[in-house]
Design a protein around this motif. Structure first.
Motif, PDB file in Angstrom:
ATOM      1  N   SER A  29      11.064  48.716  63.978  1.00  7.45           N
ATOM      2  CA  SER A  29      11.771  50.019  63.766  1.00  7.45           C
ATOM      3  C   SER A  29      11.313  50.803  62.643  1.00  7.45           C
ATOM      4  O   SER A  29      11.693  52.059  62.526  1.00  7.45           O
ATOM      5  N   SER A  37      14.594  53.034  67.897  1.00  7.05           N
ATOM      6  CA  SER A  37      15.704  52.524  68.755  1.00  7.05           C
ATOM      7  C   SER A  37      14.959  51.685  69.836  1.00  7.05           C
ATOM      8  O   SER A  37      15.830  51.013  70.854  1.00  7.05           O
ATOM      9  N   ALA A  72      24.551  51.742  69.531  1.00  7.41           N
ATOM     10  CA  ALA A  72      23.361  52.336  70.161  1.00  7.41           C
ATOM     11  C   ALA A  72      23.883  52.452  71.834  1.00  7.41           C
ATOM     12  O   ALA A  72      22.898  52.691  72.532  1.00  7.41           O
TER      13      ALA A  72
END
Length: 368
Positions: A29, A37, A72
């Motif tokens: 990331s 993501s 997320a």
């Protein structure tokens, strides 16, 4: 130079990341905004406390991973490996159970591998395992296809009206597992109607062991491959299996005998495709009944190999049982122990030939 990997579609990047441990997946990331993501879209999680400096760091990472996935709105988890191999890890893994319950409730878990710390000790020849309670929902996960359990005590959850329901489970492995009772083990296997692969290593039953009277008719009808290293599993439980490796190693030859049965000249990776069967009986003498002849032994066994043969009374009894009851047996190979001298080997061959004379037409090979 262009970053060609970052140009790949998310679906391909997610698949690549699913092949490495989650700790390494998370580090991607920081590569760029493009990667920020991607790791959260991975449906395979692999947690291993051995890669962290201490257990607290490990649990913090697991918690932060789950929080990030929830924020997320990441896709459901399909495969989960959770390994706590550090002996100093706490026994009460509440975070793990909360995590497991959440994953199971997502309704798409297919592969689960739980490896707890080996905190076993030997007390009066009994293996004692520290108890870690698992959430009952694991054993009623209707999407689960592969289940691997290590160093756990499994108590009968049905007493509390919990269900055992694993209709899609095809692979079941256990290692260092203690079952509360043999009856509960049978309940667990009965909840897996399409089970194809079974492996059991170094486990035991606390109470209500196999009495010799239970009937297993109709159980595990789709079993293809079994590897059993546990003496309490009777041969009749595995009567439908196509490829069987059963092994026991105990020092007291008066009550136990050491036998290794392996498919002769067949590589382990090819065993799924090979239709010959290598059955064995339980090593515990009290459970060995010559009147019981499983159908897989009487009508399907074509090749049998006995390794480390020393010519003891129990080994001769077992070899005789195999040769007298295997109607289609073509080759019986006896591989003697390196500790046996040439004269003793000749005597063993004479005893085997004499005890099976007139019962079989198979080829008897004595390999030192």
């Amino acid at each position: 130079m262009a970053d060609r990997i970052s140009e790949l579609p998310d679906s391909i990047l997610s698949h690549i990341l699913s092949l490495i441990p989650t700790k390494l997946t998370a580090t991607t990331s920081i590569l760029s905004k493009r990667w920020r993501s991607v790791w959260l879209s991975v449906c395979t999680l692999d947690f291993d406390d051995a890669t962290f400096k201490d257990f607290q760091s490990f649990t913090n990472f697991v918690s932060s991973t789950m929080s990030a996935r929830e924020t997320a709105t990441a896709p459901p988890i399909h495969s989960l490996s959770f390994k706590c191999s550090n002996e100093s890890s706490p026994y009460d893994l509440k975070h793990m159970n909360q995590f497991l319950n959440l994953v199971v409730q997502q309704g798409q878990l297919e592969n689960l591998d739980l490896h707890m710390p080996d905190q076993s000790t030997e007390i009066l020849y009994l293996r004692v395992v520290v108890e870690i309670k698992l959430v009952p929902t694991i054993f009623s996960c209707r999407t689960l296809q592969v289940l691997k359990l290590n160093n756990l005590i499994l108590r009968d959850i049905t007493r509390d009206h919990n269900k055992l329901d694993l209709p899609l489970l095809k692979t079941l492995h256990w290692n260092g597992v203690v079952f509360e009772s043999f009856k509960y083990l049978i309940k667990l296997l009965s909840s897996c109607p399409i089970l194809q692969e079974l492996q059991g290593y170094h486990s035991r039953v606390m109470f209500e062991k196999y009495s010799g009277e239970e009937s297993f008719e109709g159980l595990l009808p789709n079993l293809v491959k079994a590897k059993i290293f546990d003496s309490y599993i009777p041969i009749t439980l595995l009567s439908h299996v196509q490829n069987l490796h059963l092994e026991t190693d105990c020092a007291d030859e008066d009550h136990w005998y050491y036998l290794k049965c392996l498919e002769d000249c067949v590589d382990e990776d090819d065993m799924f495709d090979n239709k010959q069967i290598v059955p064995c009986v339980s090593s515990q003498l009290e459970m060995f009944d010559q009147q019981i002849v499983p159908s897989c032994l009487s009508s399907q066994l074509k090749t049998c190999c006995l390794k480390d043969y020393k010519g003891t009374k129990n080994e001769l009894r077992f070899a005789t049982y195999i040769m007298q009851n295997s109607k289609v047996l073509q080759t019986m190979t006896i591989k003697s122990s390196c500790l046996v001298d040439i004269n003793a080997k000749h005597q063993m061959l004479m005893e085997l030939s004499s005890s099976t004379k007139g019962f079989t037409t198979c080829k008897l090979l004595f390999d030192s």
